[in-house]
Design a protein around this motif. Structure first.
Motif, PDB file in Angstrom:
ATOM      1  N   TRP A   1       0.884  -1.163   0.000  1.00 21.01           N
ATOM      2  CA  TRP A   1       0.000   0.000   0.000  1.00 21.01           C
ATOM      3  C   TRP A   1       0.916   1.205   0.000  1.00 21.01           C
ATOM      4  N   PRO A   2       0.784   2.115  -0.970  1.00 22.53           N
ATOM      5  CA  PRO A   2       1.781   3.189  -1.122  1.00 22.53           C
ATOM      6  C   PRO A   2       1.835   4.150   0.063  1.00 22.53           C
ATOM      7  N   LEU A   3       3.054   4.460   0.433  1.00 24.14           N
ATOM      8  CA  LEU A   3       3.318   5.495   1.423  1.00 24.14           C
ATOM      9  C   LEU A   3       3.411   6.837   0.701  1.00 24.14           C
ATOM     10  N   GLU A   4       3.483   7.900   1.470  1.00 19.05           N
ATOM     11  CA  GLU A   4       3.624   9.225   0.878  1.00 19.05           C
ATOM     12  C   GLU A   4       4.862   9.256  -0.018  1.00 19.05           C
TER      13      GLU A   4
ATOM     14  N   ARG B   1     -10.059  -7.277  -9.790  1.00 20.12           N
ATOM     15  CA  ARG B   1     -11.237  -7.471 -10.657  1.00 20.12           C
ATOM     16  C   ARG B   1     -11.035  -8.628 -11.623  1.00 20.12           C
ATOM     17  N   GLN B   2      -9.784  -8.857 -12.003  1.00 20.13           N
ATOM     18  CA  GLN B   2      -9.486  -9.919 -12.958  1.00 20.13           C
ATOM     19  C   GLN B   2      -9.294 -11.284 -12.286  1.00 20.13           C
ATOM     20  N   GLY B   3      -9.462 -11.347 -10.980  1.00 19.51           N
ATOM     21  CA  GLY B   3      -9.414 -12.624 -10.284  1.00 19.51           C
ATOM     22  C   GLY B   3      -8.102 -12.980  -9.604  1.00 19.51           C
ATOM     23  N   TYR B   4      -7.155 -12.073  -9.595  1.00 16.20           N
ATOM     24  CA  TYR B   4      -5.902 -12.341  -8.896  1.00 16.20           C
ATOM     25  C   TYR B   4      -6.106 -12.209  -7.396  1.00 16.20           C
ATOM     26  N   ARG B   5      -5.324 -12.949  -6.628  1.00 19.86           N
ATOM     27  CA  ARG B   5      -5.331 -12.806  -5.175  1.00 19.86           C
ATOM     28  C   ARG B   5      -4.205 -11.841  -4.816  1.00 19.86           C
ATOM     29  N   ILE B   6      -4.578 -10.733  -4.234  1.00 23.44           N
ATOM     30  CA  ILE B   6      -3.645  -9.655  -3.906  1.00 23.44           C
ATOM     31  C   ILE B   6      -3.320  -9.721  -2.415  1.00 23.44           C
ATOM     32  N   LEU B   7      -2.046  -9.600  -2.089  1.00 24.21           N
ATOM     33  CA  LEU B   7      -1.595  -9.616  -0.702  1.00 24.21           C
ATOM     34  C   LEU B   7      -0.877  -8.311  -0.398  1.00 24.21           C
ATOM     35  N   LEU B   8      -0.999  -7.857   0.839  1.00 26.63           N
ATOM     36  CA  LEU B   8      -0.288  -6.669   1.295  1.00 26.63           C
ATOM     37  C   LEU B   8       0.509  -7.023   2.552  1.00 26.63           C
TER      38      LEU B   8
ATOM     39  N   GLN C   1     -10.707  -3.963   5.704  1.00 25.31           N
ATOM     40  CA  GLN C   1     -10.304  -2.879   6.597  1.00 25.31           C
ATOM     41  C   GLN C   1      -8.782  -2.845   6.666  1.00 25.31           C
ATOM     42  N   LEU C   2      -8.208  -1.668   6.514  1.00 24.13           N
ATOM     43  CA  LEU C   2      -6.760  -1.521   6.614  1.00 24.13           C
ATOM     44  C   LEU C   2      -6.403  -1.054   8.014  1.00 24.13           C
ATOM     45  N   ARG C   3      -5.407  -1.721   8.572  1.00 22.13           N
ATOM     46  CA  ARG C   3      -4.932  -1.386   9.914  1.00 22.13           C
ATOM     47  C   ARG C   3      -3.624  -0.625   9.810  1.00 22.13           C
TER      48      ARG C   3
ATOM     49  N   GLY D   1       0.148   0.064  10.522  1.00 16.32           N
ATOM     50  CA  GLY D   1       1.297  -0.746  10.898  1.00 16.32           C
ATOM     51  C   GLY D   1       2.483   0.141  11.219  1.00 16.32           C
ATOM     52  N   ARG D   2       3.620  -0.469  11.351  1.00 18.11           N
ATOM     53  CA  ARG D   2       4.849   0.278  11.637  1.00 18.11           C
ATOM     54  C   ARG D   2       5.212   1.172  10.449  1.00 18.11           C
ATOM     55  N   TYR D   3       5.867   2.267  10.729  1.00 19.99           N
ATOM     56  CA  TYR D   3       6.391   3.189   9.718  1.00 19.99           C
ATOM     57  C   TYR D   3       5.297   3.758   8.819  1.00 19.99           C
ATOM     58  N   LYS D   4       4.112   3.942   9.367  1.00 24.09           N
ATOM     59  CA  LYS D   4       2.967   4.525   8.658  1.00 24.09           C
ATOM     60  C   LYS D   4       2.412   3.620   7.563  1.00 24.09           C
ATOM     61  N   THR D   5       2.731   2.329   7.609  1.00 23.37           N
ATOM     62  CA  THR D   5       2.196   1.393   6.627  1.00 23.37           C
ATOM     63  C   THR D   5       0.757   1.035   6.976  1.00 23.37           C
ATOM     64  N   LEU D   6       0.053   0.491   5.986  1.00 21.09           N
ATOM     65  CA  LEU D   6      -1.298  -0.016   6.172  1.00 21.09           C
ATOM     66  C   LEU D   6      -1.360  -1.429   5.617  1.00 21.09           C
ATOM     67  N   TYR D   7      -2.108  -2.295   6.303  1.00 19.50           N
ATOM     68  CA  TYR D   7      -2.278  -3.667   5.833  1.00 19.50           C
ATOM     69  C   TYR D   7      -3.678  -4.136   6.204  1.00 19.50           C
ATOM     70  N   PRO D   8      -4.224  -5.107   5.462  1.00 23.63           N
ATOM     71  CA  PRO D   8      -5.580  -5.569   5.758  1.00 23.63           C
ATOM     72  C   PRO D   8      -5.608  -6.495   6.973  1.00 23.63           C
ATOM     73  N   ASP D   9      -6.692  -6.426   7.700  1.00 24.39           N
ATOM     74  CA  ASP D   9      -6.893  -7.277   8.865  1.00 24.39           C
ATOM     75  C   ASP D   9      -7.568  -8.571   8.395  1.00 24.39           C
ATOM     76  N   THR D  10      -6.792  -9.377   7.676  1.00 21.00           N
ATOM     77  CA  THR D  10      -7.311 -10.612   7.072  1.00 21.00           C
ATOM     78  C   THR D  10      -6.304 -11.740   7.293  1.00 21.00           C
ATOM     79  N   GLU D  11      -6.587 -12.882   6.683  1.00 23.31           N
ATOM     80  CA  GLU D  11      -5.715 -14.045   6.857  1.00 23.31           C
ATOM     81  C   GLU D  11      -4.334 -13.822   6.227  1.00 23.31           C
ATOM     82  N   ILE D  12      -3.346 -14.486   6.798  1.00 18.17           N
ATOM     83  CA  ILE D  12      -1.977 -14.437   6.280  1.00 18.17           C
ATOM     84  C   ILE D  12      -1.820 -15.511   5.208  1.00 18.17           C
ATOM     85  N   MET D  13      -1.184 -15.142   4.097  1.00 20.78           N
ATOM     86  CA  MET D  13      -0.947 -16.075   2.992  1.00 20.78           C
ATOM     87  C   MET D  13       0.497 -15.947   2.529  1.00 20.78           C
ATOM     88  N   HIS D  14       0.964 -16.954   1.813  1.00 24.13           N
ATOM     89  CA  HIS D  14       2.322 -16.947   1.271  1.00 24.13           C
ATOM     90  C   HIS D  14       2.292 -16.508  -0.188  1.00 24.13           C
ATOM     91  N   PRO D  15       3.062 -15.483  -0.545  1.00 23.24           N
ATOM     92  CA  PRO D  15       3.059 -14.975  -1.929  1.00 23.24           C
ATOM     93  C   PRO D  15       3.849 -15.878  -2.880  1.00 23.24           C
TER      94      PRO D  15
END
Length: 187
Positions: free
Chosen positions: A55-58, A72-79, A99-101, A103-117
């Motif tokens: 998720w882009p920072l400033e 939209r094209q069906g890919y599974r996106i992870l942050l 929902q984005l939570r 994180g450290r250093y002003k990052t944002l991440y979704p409050d969802t399950e953890i997956m391996h990219p």
């Protein structure tokens, strides 16, 4: 002769300032950068794979259009979630309603399950044609790529962030691909 750590520090300062100065250029070139990201994913046939973005920072490249389009094209996106210093990133499934939570250093991440990219797209401060990259200096992506040695990698930056040589140390991981608004570079 400066040591590599000092060279990196100076280059980080220079590139952060350059990114601030190029905000208007980035806004103008952002659509083409997002097109190139989507084109790269399609060209490499990563269909149905889990693609980790950020998720882009400033002042970072705004890649949110790519996330939405690929979703939209069906890919599974992870942050990524940035853990305490010394640990690798953890990646959470993202979807537009997640929902984005904070994180450290002003990052944002979704409050969802953890997956391996299977593919990791990284933000860059600087890069060179050999696939060397300069990040923020925390070592998070180097530790993460060491955990996922077979994962495909691509750095995302604007063309003005290219330098002739990025100083590297033995623990620095290089990238297979760099995506800018002007081209896709395979190293």
């Amino acid at each position: 002769m400066q040591n590599i750590s000092n060279q990196k520090k100076m280059l980080r300062q220079k590139m952060r300032q350059l990114r601030i100065e190029n905000q208007i250029l980035q806004q103008k070139k952002n659509k083409q950068l997002n097109r190139n990201i989507v084109q790269y994913i399609h060209k490499k046939h990563f269909r149905s794979q889990k693609v980790a973005f950020f998720w882009p920072l400033e002042f970072e490249a705004d890649i949110r259009d790519s996330l939405h389009e690929l979703y939209r094209q069906g890919y599974r996106i992870l942050l990524p979630e940035t853990p305490p210093v010394g640990l690798a990133l953890q990646f959470h499934l993202w979807y537009p309603e997640a929902q984005l939570r904070p994180g450290r250093y002003k990052t944002l991440y979704p409050d969802t399950e953890i997956m391996h990219p299977q593919i990791i797209m990284l933000p860059l401060l600087a890069f060179d044609r050999k696939g060397n990259r300069l990040g923020y200096g925390g070592g998070y992506y180097d530790r993460t790529l060491a955990v996922y040695p077979t994962v495909k990698t691509a750095g995302i930056a604007f063309s003005y962030q290219e330098v002739s040589t990025v100083p590297v140390e033995k623990f620095d991981c290089s990238l297979q691909t760099i995506i800018t608004e002007t081209e896709i570079i395979y190293s």
